[in-house]
Structure formats: structure tokens, C-alpha cells
Design a protein around this motif. Structure first.
Motif, PDB file in Angstrom:
ATOM      1  N   ALA A 196       0.662   0.666   4.646  1.00 49.42           N
ATOM      2  CA  ALA A 196       0.080   0.815   3.316  1.00 49.42           C
ATOM      3  C   ALA A 196       0.135  -0.639   2.847  1.00 49.42           C
ATOM      4  CB  ALA A 196       1.162   1.579   2.306  1.00 49.42           C
ATOM      5  N   GLY A 197      -1.192  -0.879   2.317  1.00 50.54           N
ATOM      6  CA  GLY A 197      -1.405  -2.082   1.764  1.00 50.54           C
ATOM      7  C   GLY A 197      -1.442  -2.210   0.194  1.00 50.54           C
ATOM      8  N   GLY A 198      -1.723  -3.115  -0.525  1.00 47.72           N
ATOM      9  CA  GLY A 198      -1.639  -3.109  -1.856  1.00 47.72           C
ATOM     10  C   GLY A 198      -2.494  -2.059  -2.682  1.00 47.72           C
ATOM     11  N   SER A 199      -3.601  -1.721  -2.100  1.00 48.75           N
ATOM     12  CA  SER A 199      -4.305  -0.807  -2.645  1.00 48.75           C
ATOM     13  C   SER A 199      -5.178   0.171  -1.603  1.00 48.75           C
ATOM     14  CB  SER A 199      -5.448  -1.166  -3.523  1.00 48.75           C
ATOM     15  OG  SER A 199      -6.308  -2.265  -3.005  1.00 48.75           O
ATOM     16  N   HIS A 200      -4.821   0.127  -0.322  1.00 48.35           N
ATOM     17  CA  HIS A 200      -5.396   1.009   0.777  1.00 48.35           C
ATOM     18  C   HIS A 200      -4.203   1.198   1.641  1.00 48.35           C
ATOM     19  CE1 HIS A 200      -5.380  -2.807   2.809  1.00 48.35           C
ATOM     20  NE2 HIS A 200      -5.579  -2.391   3.704  1.00 48.35           N
ATOM     21  N   THR A 201      -4.510   2.469   2.463  1.00 45.53           N
ATOM     22  CA  THR A 201      -3.502   2.919   3.563  1.00 45.53           C
ATOM     23  C   THR A 201      -4.378   3.130   4.912  1.00 45.53           C
ATOM     24  OG1 THR A 201      -2.513   4.026   1.742  1.00 45.53           O
ATOM     25  CG2 THR A 201      -1.722   4.943   3.977  1.00 45.53           C
ATOM     26  N   ILE A 202      -3.738   2.959   5.944  1.00 44.11           N
ATOM     27  CA  ILE A 202      -4.137   3.278   7.365  1.00 44.11           C
ATOM     28  C   ILE A 202      -3.087   4.243   7.816  1.00 44.11           C
ATOM     29  CG2 ILE A 202      -4.777   2.260   9.522  1.00 44.11           C
ATOM     30  CD1 ILE A 202      -5.247  -0.198   8.049  1.00 44.11           C
ATOM     31  N   ALA A 203      -3.444   5.194   8.702  1.00 44.11           N
ATOM     32  CA  ALA A 203      -2.519   5.981   9.247  1.00 44.11           C
ATOM     33  C   ALA A 203      -3.042   6.421  10.683  1.00 44.11           C
ATOM     34  CB  ALA A 203      -2.038   7.427   8.345  1.00 44.11           C
ATOM     35  N   LEU A 204      -1.948   6.605  11.427  1.00 43.22           N
ATOM     36  CA  LEU A 204      -2.342   7.352  12.725  1.00 43.22           C
ATOM     37  C   LEU A 204      -1.798   8.492  12.761  1.00 43.22           C
ATOM     38  CD1 LEU A 204      -3.231   6.719  15.751  1.00 43.22           C
ATOM     39  CD2 LEU A 204      -0.902   5.848  16.282  1.00 43.22           C
ATOM     40  N   ALA A 205      -2.633   9.513  13.046  1.00 40.61           N
ATOM     41  CA  ALA A 205      -2.407  10.998  13.180  1.00 40.61           C
ATOM     42  C   ALA A 205      -1.674  11.332  14.521  1.00 40.61           C
ATOM     43  CB  ALA A 205      -3.603  11.817  12.820  1.00 40.61           C
ATOM     44  N   LYS A 206      -0.940  12.223  14.541  1.00 33.74           N
ATOM     45  CA  LYS A 206      -0.416  12.534  15.895  1.00 33.74           C
ATOM     46  C   LYS A 206      -1.542  12.898  16.927  1.00 33.74           C
ATOM     47  CE  LYS A 206       4.089  13.803  14.688  1.00 33.74           C
ATOM     48  NZ  LYS A 206       5.419  14.233  15.461  1.00 33.74           N
TER      49      LYS A 206
END
Length: 107
Positions: free
Chosen positions: A39-49
Motif C-alpha cells: 500500500a502506498g499513501g493513496s493507492h494499492t498494488i496486490a498480487l493475487a494467488k
């Protein structure tokens, strides 16, 4: 079971489909299960399974890596995109493609 998020959501960075702050864990839409989240200050990056990289929230300076600067509330960046690493400090996912592809540079 899917994923949940909570906290400030002014830019849609929780991925709940809106900008309402969540004071307790709120289930994210869909049944996606994430193995890594940054998570950044106002955005998110996620790696799904399943290997898909998802980005959402504010998109200042193209932080979501989707080729625009428009914000996104919850959508995949690329499906089946192999990711070699994710940095929890600066919200960056790095793909081992040629040339190297970076998703969500920014902090």
C-alpha cells in the motif's frame, strides 16, 4: 474467502468500490485472494494467488501502471503477468519481462 480492507479510503485505495472510510474490516468485492499486498499513501498494488496483478486507488503520476492517470476503485492491471518481486516500502511490483515492466511506481 476473499480479502478485506479498512482505514482511510479517500482515494479508493481500499478497493471497496467507493471512497467511504472503513473503521472495521470490510470485505472486498469478489472472491480474489491476494498473496502479497503493498500500500502506498493513496493507492494499492496486490498480487493475487492466480498471478494477476491488481492496482487501485489514486493514480498520481501513473502509479497504477495502467497507462493513464485516472483513478481506479478495483480492477486488475494484467492477468497472468508474472511478478518477480513486490516492495512493501514504495508500492512497486516488478515483472521479469523484456524489457522489464514496472507496475505502480510511486510511494
Amino acid at each position: 474467502m476473499g480479502s478485506a480492507a479498512w482505514g482511510d479510503n479517500a482515494q479508493g485505495q481500499l478497493g471497496l468500490g467507493g471512497t467511504q472510510t472503513a473503521h472495521t474490516a470490510a470485505p472486498m468485492p469478489g472472491m480474489t485472494v491476494f498473496s502479497q499486498v503493498s500500500a502506498g499513501g493513496s493507492h494499492t498494488i496486490a498480487l493475487a494467488k492466480d498471478g494477476a496483478v491488481w492496482t487501485w486507488g489514486a493514480n498520481y503520476y501513473g502509479a497504477l501502471g495502467n497507462g493513464t492517470t485516472a483513478p481506479s476503485s478495483y480492477r486488475p492491471r494484467c492477468r497472468g503477468c508474472p511478478v518477480s518481486s513486490m516492495s512493501p516500502r514504495i508500492s512497486t511490483a516488478v515483472s521479469p519481462s523484456t524489457p522489464p515492466a514496472h507496475c505502480g511506481l510511486g510511494g
